[in-house]
Design a protein around this motif. Sequence first.
Motif, PDB file in Angstrom:
ATOM      1  N   VAL A 205      -2.895   0.927  -6.386  1.00 42.76           N
ATOM      2  CA  VAL A 205      -3.038  -0.520  -5.810  1.00 42.76           C
ATOM      3  C   VAL A 205      -4.857  -0.731  -6.403  1.00 42.76           C
ATOM      4  O   VAL A 205      -5.928  -0.619  -5.227  1.00 42.76           O
ATOM      5  N   ASP A 206      -5.295  -2.216  -7.098  1.00 44.43           N
ATOM      6  CA  ASP A 206      -6.501  -2.462  -7.662  1.00 44.43           C
ATOM      7  C   ASP A 206      -6.433  -3.747  -7.215  1.00 44.43           C
ATOM      8  O   ASP A 206      -7.207  -3.847  -6.660  1.00 44.43           O
ATOM      9  N   ALA A 207      -5.432  -5.017  -7.319  1.00 44.58           N
ATOM     10  CA  ALA A 207      -5.618  -6.035  -7.075  1.00 44.58           C
ATOM     11  C   ALA A 207      -4.027  -6.572  -6.877  1.00 44.58           C
ATOM     12  O   ALA A 207      -3.125  -5.753  -7.011  1.00 44.58           O
TER      13      ALA A 207
ATOM     14  N   LYS B  13      -5.538  -2.598 -15.202  1.00 45.19           N
ATOM     15  CA  LYS B  13      -5.636  -2.330 -13.701  1.00 45.19           C
ATOM     16  C   LYS B  13      -4.269  -2.468 -12.938  1.00 45.19           C
ATOM     17  O   LYS B  13      -3.642  -2.823 -13.274  1.00 45.19           O
TER      18      LYS B  13
ATOM     19  N   ILE C 189       1.049  -1.252   0.006  1.00 44.40           N
ATOM     20  CA  ILE C 189       0.119  -0.047   0.042  1.00 44.40           C
ATOM     21  C   ILE C 189       0.659   1.139  -0.140  1.00 44.40           C
ATOM     22  O   ILE C 189       0.742   2.320  -0.911  1.00 44.40           O
TER      23      ILE C 189
ATOM     24  N   LYS D 140      -6.868  -1.081   2.769  1.00 46.83           N
ATOM     25  CA  LYS D 140      -7.911  -0.298   1.899  1.00 46.83           C
ATOM     26  C   LYS D 140      -8.931  -1.256   1.281  1.00 46.83           C
ATOM     27  O   LYS D 140      -8.682  -2.320   0.464  1.00 46.83           O
TER      28      LYS D 140
ATOM     29  N   VAL E  13      -9.429  -3.041  -2.235  1.00 49.31           N
ATOM     30  CA  VAL E  13      -8.659  -3.856  -3.469  1.00 49.31           C
ATOM     31  C   VAL E  13      -9.135  -5.607  -2.325  1.00 49.31           C
ATOM     32  O   VAL E  13      -9.568  -5.555  -2.876  1.00 49.31           O
TER      33      VAL E  13
END
Length: 490
Positions: A248-250, A378, A242, A272, A275
């Motif tokens: 970050v999405d995944a 992503k 993080i 988050k 995520v």
Amino acid sequence: MFSTRILLNSASRHVSSKIRPRKRYIASRVRSSSAVASKSDDDDNNGKESSASPTMPVELQKRGTVDPVKIVKSDDLPVTFADISRAQVAIRGGVKRTISEKSHFLSDIIGANIFLKPEFRQFTGSFKERGARNAIMHLMNEYGSSLTGVIAASAGNHALALAYHGRELGVPVTVVMPTIAPLAKVDKCRKFGAKVIIEGNHILEAKEVAEALIEQEGYNYVNGYDDPPIVAGAGTIGTEIIEDVPCVDAVVVPVGGAGLIAGVSCAVKTLKPDVKVYGVEPEFCQSFNAALKAGKPVPAKTTPTLADGLAVPVVGAHAFEVARYYVDECVSASEKEIALAVLRLLENEKMVVEGGGASGLAALLPGGKLDRPELKGKNIVVPLCGGNIDTTVLGRVLERGLSADDRLCQFVATVSDRPGGIAKMTEILSEEGASIKDIYHERAWLYTNVDQVHVKIVVELHGTEHAKRVKKALLSKGYPLQWNIELDSR
């Protein structure tokens, strides 16, 4: 800070007496790869009255796919974000702070922004150092001068990490390693000052020996993937992700005993919540998916795999409690995909990563289980969790990767056994730009014309399109072919 989630079943737990008692039941919100298809059924229930308990989250009441259950706080789990935060402070300066960096080559191949976190660059070659150091320091704080030593059963990375950090912290370490343990790792453990005992044909037999020594010598056993301090130490990877990639999405994490994904998912989801966290385990050892289906850790069918570091027959009970609470989905990767991932990392990133460490990437490559439209474009972080691969094994893995990439092809052709018979065929291969790596004559097991012979050939090619051209050229000249017969039968 805490969150609440819902459980899909209330199976019995395998929690030791040292863990604070559970206040409520927890059911899984994680989907195994086989359960993804059932998601489409949820839409049929939209707008219908649900019989779910009023304490259930609204979105789950609408879905109507679970039974009424109680809500649980994340603070009731065996490992919390507070534990991870304490671990981060405790191990700071004792382990390497790896940086998540974008891979432009892999991003182009996958169609997403791929960030790699190189945990294989830790001193002993894997992320295991984080948990090992935190666990030893936790025991030092708890027992003080009465701590006589620690012991573990391991064939690889955990043994190395425990031996190294035991020496650094002045705590005696004993590791029981099965007879199948690589000699290089055995020697390294001894060089780090650990007492090494070679016993047992596999890790479970080695663990039985270790447990017997606990009673005799008064050692403290450190489980490499299930002790809460181990999970908390692994979770520090999540907080660093993080920090490095706030957009970050995944996150895609390899899964063996589930300790790594438990810690990472706890940290990432706390910081988050939006995520997505995906787990990837080898097809030849799907113990986490088996646990999800059973609602508790159960033995899974295990066969030898390139991702040997992930071949844990039963996931840890504590780790499973945490992981199924946070993880969004767990998929599998085939041997072919894992070999290809190791090859891609070596060729494109100049990184030598073991099969288990490359499994997360394997699922993202074209044709993998996570090669999905919703992940295209992503920001995806992939921890590369280990690089301890034997040189001989690396050679075999790379050859499998080349064959999976159609850059190494094997075929059997029938040619004339008269002078010049093979020369005519090799001339065609030369014209098509194929390089012969190996060739073998077979006369005895051909039961057609006596003046014909089987020729088994391995050729080096440039990829799938090149392989198609070579095959087409040989067929057009009338050569009967058996193309990649061993590969197609896998």
